[in-house]
Design an enzyme around this catalytic site. Structure first.
Site, PDB file in Angstrom:
ATOM      1  N   ASN A 168       0.869  -1.185   0.000  1.00 35.33           N
ATOM      2  CA  ASN A 168       0.000   0.000   0.000  1.00 35.33           C
ATOM      3  C   ASN A 168       0.898   1.224   0.000  1.00 35.33           C
ATOM      4  O   ASN A 168       2.106   1.115   0.211  1.00 35.33           O
ATOM      5  CB  ASN A 168      -0.937  -0.049   1.214  1.00 35.33           C
ATOM      6  CG  ASN A 168      -0.147  -0.106   2.494  1.00 35.33           C
ATOM      7  OD1 ASN A 168       0.605   0.811   2.813  1.00 35.33           O
ATOM      8  ND2 ASN A 168      -0.269  -1.195   3.241  1.00 35.33           N
ATOM      9  N   ASP A 181      -2.843  -7.225   5.079  1.00 36.37           N
ATOM     10  CA  ASP A 181      -3.613  -8.258   5.786  1.00 36.37           C
ATOM     11  C   ASP A 181      -3.535  -9.651   5.162  1.00 36.37           C
ATOM     12  O   ASP A 181      -3.812 -10.637   5.825  1.00 36.37           O
ATOM     13  CB  ASP A 181      -5.092  -7.841   5.847  1.00 36.37           C
ATOM     14  CG  ASP A 181      -5.320  -6.729   6.856  1.00 36.37           C
ATOM     15  OD1 ASP A 181      -4.650  -6.743   7.902  1.00 36.37           O
ATOM     16  OD2 ASP A 181      -6.172  -5.857   6.595  1.00 36.37           O
ATOM     17  N   PHE A 204      -3.904   2.493  15.061  1.00 39.92           N
ATOM     18  CA  PHE A 204      -4.407   3.451  14.078  1.00 39.92           C
ATOM     19  C   PHE A 204      -5.552   2.780  13.343  1.00 39.92           C
ATOM     20  O   PHE A 204      -5.546   1.557  13.180  1.00 39.92           O
ATOM     21  CB  PHE A 204      -3.309   3.836  13.075  1.00 39.92           C
ATOM     22  CG  PHE A 204      -2.473   4.981  13.551  1.00 39.92           C
ATOM     23  CD1 PHE A 204      -1.583   4.803  14.590  1.00 39.92           C
ATOM     24  CD2 PHE A 204      -2.589   6.233  12.965  1.00 39.92           C
ATOM     25  CE1 PHE A 204      -0.817   5.865  15.057  1.00 39.92           C
ATOM     26  CE2 PHE A 204      -1.831   7.304  13.409  1.00 39.92           C
ATOM     27  CZ  PHE A 204      -0.939   7.116  14.465  1.00 39.92           C
TER      28      PHE A 204
HETATM   29  N1  CTP Z   1      -2.749  -4.045  12.244  1.00 40.75           N
HETATM   30  C1  CTP Z   1      -1.864  -5.025  12.629  1.00 40.75           C
HETATM   31  N2  CTP Z   1      -1.784  -6.198  11.928  1.00 40.75           N
HETATM   32  C2  CTP Z   1      -2.584  -6.417  10.851  1.00 40.75           C
HETATM   33  C3  CTP Z   1      -3.474  -5.401  10.443  1.00 40.75           C
HETATM   34  C4  CTP Z   1      -3.546  -4.230  11.156  1.00 40.75           C
HETATM   35  O1  CTP Z   1      -1.152  -4.846  13.622  1.00 40.75           O
HETATM   36  N3  CTP Z   1      -2.483  -7.558  10.187  1.00 40.75           N
HETATM   37  C5  CTP Z   1      -2.831  -2.803  13.021  1.00 40.75           C
HETATM   38  C6  CTP Z   1      -2.435  -1.534  12.274  1.00 40.75           C
HETATM   39  O2  CTP Z   1      -1.069  -1.258  12.463  1.00 40.75           O
HETATM   40  C7  CTP Z   1      -3.322  -0.478  12.910  1.00 40.75           C
HETATM   41  C8  CTP Z   1      -4.559  -1.267  13.320  1.00 40.75           C
HETATM   42  O3  CTP Z   1      -4.168  -2.637  13.375  1.00 40.75           O
HETATM   43  O4  CTP Z   1      -2.753   0.058  14.073  1.00 40.75           O
HETATM   44  C9  CTP Z   1      -5.731  -1.108  12.412  1.00 40.75           C
HETATM   45  O5  CTP Z   1      -5.364  -1.310  11.086  1.00 40.75           O
HETATM   46  P1  CTP Z   1      -6.398  -1.150   9.880  1.00 40.75           P
HETATM   47  O6  CTP Z   1      -5.705  -1.466   8.590  1.00 40.75           O
HETATM   48  O7  CTP Z   1      -7.124   0.149  10.023  1.00 40.75           O
HETATM   49  O8  CTP Z   1      -7.483  -2.234  10.224  1.00 40.75           O
HETATM   50  P2  CTP Z   1      -7.522  -3.793  10.178  1.00 40.75           P
HETATM   51  O9  CTP Z   1      -7.371  -4.289  11.552  1.00 40.75           O
HETATM   52  O10 CTP Z   1      -6.616  -4.367   9.152  1.00 40.75           O
HETATM   53  O11 CTP Z   1      -9.045  -4.000   9.777  1.00 40.75           O
HETATM   54  P3  CTP Z   1      -9.788  -3.755   8.376  1.00 40.75           P
HETATM   55  O12 CTP Z   1      -8.742  -3.927   7.314  1.00 40.75           O
HETATM   56  O13 CTP Z   1     -10.831  -4.805   8.389  1.00 40.75           O
HETATM   57  O14 CTP Z   1     -10.349  -2.351   8.444  1.00 40.75           O
END
Ligand code: CTP
Length: 398
Positions: A206, A275, A319
């Site tokens: 990203n 993810d 975040f």
């Molecule tokens: N995060 C993490 N590990 C992942 C995904 C996210 O530690 N595999 C952490 C990010 O660093 C951030 C928080 O979780 O602090 C939220 O990340 P975000 O991308 O907004 O959300 P997700 O948990 O991935 O959920 P979604 O994609 O369903 O919105």
């Protein structure tokens, strides 16, 4: 007593440095002045020596009057270095790492926070080279005090005049006062994107720039924390005085974070973690073949969720990057990941999110209280987040 080194470079605003030095002294700060040769054309060292009550250094090769190996000694003894005014050419030298005057040599040798107040003609200020240099300095963790708008000494009107003396003094004091509020704390920040490779030359990722996480690491360091920065691939420069661990994939980020986690008091997860990863990673570059190509992805671990499960007494900050239902989604994430705070930003808004220098955010506490943060620099937002973290640390055992 706090010790501030004031660097004066040579422009018409140099004379205003006298007021800054005097103002700092009256606040009970020990002030030492370093000047470039050019600055002495505008104001005399004698004036600054009289106001600060300390010898002024101009010539790097002069016999030391106070401390030996002068630029290193000043660099080590500083609680903060202020450059006011900072000219375009000084800013250029510092950005390039050139240390051919006492002010830039001292800054290169310091780990103390550095505050820079530029002043120059407005055309010069707007020049792309100067703007690019200022951005670089910001990325390096230096704090800039934006120049004011108004009548300039050359007769032009516009942006470029040195910020008000009172504003400069307030920023310095603010920095010195809050400097210690994370002293003794171990703080880990993650920053940047992760990458998941499909084959040796292609990956899923990203556009995260890492700017927010790097700003947090530099701000926490300035406030006295021992900082570990676990960073995905970014173009950001490592902030001096911060321990940097570089990673590429989500699995590597998880491993690096878990390695440091037991020793941490605070963890802030600013990274934009990928993810899903390809189920298989081709060892050779994939050749194109049929019209369609189906890539099977599998879930990556949720690093923050794993930390939330082992949280104990630690402070966890996440975040939430959202494009819809910002607050609701962020609140869900607080619960799901067992966080103390979440910084929600609407990455769809102008001025917020990926790659920008600014952000618009809401800081949400576990109990639901929300602090809305209007458009501000990522440095300012970093401090606002740390202000909330400091309040939380006060409730925990040290
Ligand atoms: N995060 C993490 N590990 C992942 C995904 C996210 O530690 N595999 C952490 C990010 O660093 C951030 C928080 O979780 O602090 C939220 O990340 P975000 O991308 O907004 O959300 P997700 O948990 O991935 O959920 P979604 O994609 O369903 O919105």
């Amino acid at each position: 007593m706090k010790r501030v080194i004031v660097g004066i470079t040579g422009g018409i605003a140099s004379y205003k440095a006298a007021e800054v030095v005097r103002g700092l002294c009256t606040k009970g700060i020990e002030v030492h002045v370093l000047m470039t040769e050019a600055a002495t054309r505008f104001i005399t060292p004698l004036t600054l020596q009289t106001l600060s009550g300390n010898p002024v250094v101009v010539d790097m090769f002069a016999e030391p009057r106070l401390w030996n190996v002068q630029h290193v000694a000043y660099a080590k003894k500083a609680d903060l270095i202020l450059v006011a005014p900072a000219t375009a050419s000084f800013i250029g030298r510092l950005t390039a790492g050139i240390a051919d005057d006492m002010v830039s040599a001292t800054i290169l040798a310091t780990t103390a926070p550095v505050v820079i107040a530029p002043a120059m003609n407005s055309q010069m200020y707007r020049h792309p080279a100067v703007q690019a240099n200022l951005n670089r300095l910001r990325e390096m963790g230096y704090q800039l005090i934006a120049p004011g708008v108004g009548e300039l000494a050359c007769g032009d009107r516009g942006e470029g005049r040195l910020a008000e003396v009172s504003q400069i003094i307030d920023q310095v004091l603010g920095h010195l006062l809050r400097k210690a509020d994370l002293a003794g704390k171990n703080l880990l920040v993650t920053a940047g994107p992760t990458r998941e490779y499909i084959d040796p030359v292609r990956f899923i990722s990203n556009p995260a720039s890492g700017k927010m996480g790097y700003a947090l690491a530099a701000a926490a360091r300035d406030r006295g924390a021992e900082v570990v920065l676990v960073s995905g691939p970014t173009a950001q420069l490592p902030p001096p005085g911060v321990k940097v661990s570089r990673v590429t994939t989500t699995a590597e980020m998880l491993a690096a974070v878990l390695e440091h986690f037991p020793a941490m008091d605070v963890v802030i997860k600013a990274a934009a973690v990928v993810d899903y990863r390809p189920q298989t990673r081709a060892s050779q570059k994939l050749k194109k073949g049929s019209e369609q190509y189906v890539l099977t992805l599998e879930r990556n671990p949720d690093i923050l969720k794993i930390l939330g499960e082992r949280k104990g007494d630690k402070i966890l900050v996440g975040f939430a990057a959202e494009t819809q239902d910002l607050i609701e989604n962020a609140r869900e994430k607080i619960k799901a990941k067992n966080l103390d705070l979440i910084v929600a930003n609407d990455v769809g808004q102008r001025g917020a999110g990926f790659g920008t220098d600014t952000n618009i955010a809401a800081i949400i506490h576990r109990d639901g209280t929300i602090k809305e943060i209007p458009l501000c620099s990522k440095q300012d937002l970093a401090h606002r987040i740390l202000d909330e973290v400091v309040v939380l640390t006060r409730g925990r055992k040290s």
